[in-house]
Scaffold this motif. Structure first.
Motif, PDB file in Angstrom:
ATOM      1  N   THR A   1       0.799  -1.301   0.295  1.00  0.00           N
ATOM      2  CA  THR A   1      -0.065   0.045   0.066  1.00  0.00           C
ATOM      3  C   THR A   1       0.844   1.353   0.033  1.00  0.00           C
ATOM      4  OG1 THR A   1      -0.140   0.002   2.420  1.00  0.00           O
ATOM      5  CG2 THR A   1      -1.918  -1.047   1.381  1.00  0.00           C
ATOM      6  N   LEU A   2       2.279   1.119   0.264  1.00  0.00           N
ATOM      7  CA  LEU A   2       2.785   2.108   0.527  1.00  0.00           C
ATOM      8  C   LEU A   2       3.517   2.875  -1.134  1.00  0.00           C
ATOM      9  CD1 LEU A   2       5.587   0.751   3.020  1.00  0.00           C
ATOM     10  CD2 LEU A   2       3.537   2.665   3.419  1.00  0.00           C
ATOM     11  N   PRO A   3       3.637   4.023  -1.038  1.00  0.00           N
ATOM     12  CA  PRO A   3       4.018   4.536  -2.463  1.00  0.00           C
ATOM     13  C   PRO A   3       5.560   3.853  -2.730  1.00  0.00           C
ATOM     14  CG  PRO A   3       3.518   6.410  -0.798  1.00  0.00           C
ATOM     15  CD  PRO A   3       3.350   5.337  -0.129  1.00  0.00           C
ATOM     16  N   GLU A   4       5.752   4.064  -4.003  1.00  0.00           N
ATOM     17  CA  GLU A   4       7.218   3.014  -4.397  1.00  0.00           C
ATOM     18  C   GLU A   4       8.228   3.536  -3.679  1.00  0.00           C
ATOM     19  OE1 GLU A   4       8.648   3.545  -8.663  1.00  0.00           O
ATOM     20  OE2 GLU A   4       6.783   2.128  -8.879  1.00  0.00           O
ATOM     21  N   ASP A   5       8.584   4.794  -3.530  1.00  0.00           N
ATOM     22  CA  ASP A   5       9.747   5.076  -2.807  1.00  0.00           C
ATOM     23  C   ASP A   5       9.805   4.696  -1.358  1.00  0.00           C
ATOM     24  OD1 ASP A   5       7.924   7.201  -2.288  1.00  0.00           O
ATOM     25  OD2 ASP A   5       9.275   8.611  -2.129  1.00  0.00           O
ATOM     26  N   GLU A   6       8.796   4.622  -0.741  1.00  0.00           N
ATOM     27  CA  GLU A   6       8.662   4.661   0.740  1.00  0.00           C
ATOM     28  C   GLU A   6       8.809   2.741   0.783  1.00  0.00           C
ATOM     29  OE1 GLU A   6       5.354   6.082   2.569  1.00  0.00           O
ATOM     30  OE2 GLU A   6       6.021   8.225   2.420  1.00  0.00           O
TER      31      GLU A   6
END
Length: 188
Positions: free
Chosen positions: A126-131
């Protein structure tokens, strides 16, 4: 580290067989990281092969000032990010089993462990790609903050902030939806 430097020197001197040592050392970790990014075993396998080709072709650009592992991951992850930009990989949820052994006499423990693993994979997804990438590099690949910063070409403060934000988002999701991760919901 010493072996890696020797292997790099051998490859650059024309011994192409020495590259097999580098591949054997990093293929499983790199595959695990890329699989968690793509969530598709075939795409991950293709990207790992492409990444090792790219690393081989750019081996003369490795300047030996940082860790070889960090450089290899940076080239590989950058290659994956380029591919993601070109085309969005279809993501399919896959189960990624731990290599830790579980007593087969207790099937309920096996089930709980698999369910916990699935839930953690869903939380990370569910996290954004960078995180998501920073979480994977830190906790799956056990890289230091400095190595992650070097790999992603961002300051140490950015790594810390993104890691903190990612864990907070995961904690908030657990608080909101419930689940196995009590340690996350308690700020752990």
């Amino acid at each position: 580290m010493e072996d890696e430097q020797r292997w790099v020197q051998q490859v650059l001197a024309g011994d192409k067989q020495a590259y097999a040592h580098i591949i054997n050392k990093y293929k499983n970790q790199l595959y695990a990281t890329i699989l968690r990014m793509t969530k598709n075993p075939q795409d991950a396998q293709d990207l790992v092969q492409d990444a090792f080709i790219k690393v081989y072709r750019n081996l003369d650009k490795y300047d030996r000032s940082g860790s070889f592992a960090g450089w290899l991951y940076r080239v590989s992850i950058n290659h994956c990010m380029d591919e993601f930009r070109k085309k969005r990989f279809a993501t399919v949820q896959v189960e990624i089993d731990d290599e830790m052994s579980v007593n087969p006499n207790h099937p309920e423990l096996v089930f709980l462990k698999k369910e916990k693993s699935r839930q953690l994979e869903r939380l990370i997804a569910t996290l954004p790609e960078d995180e998501r990438l920073i979480i994977l590099l830190r906790y799956v690949n056990d890289m230091s903050y400095d190595e992650i910063g070097e790999l992603m070409e961002v300051p140490l403060s950015t790594v810390r902030n993104k890691l903190h934000r990612a864990k907070k988002k995961m904690r908030d999701t657990v608080k909101r939806e419930g689940g196995y991760f009590h340690e996350l919901s308690n700020g752990g």
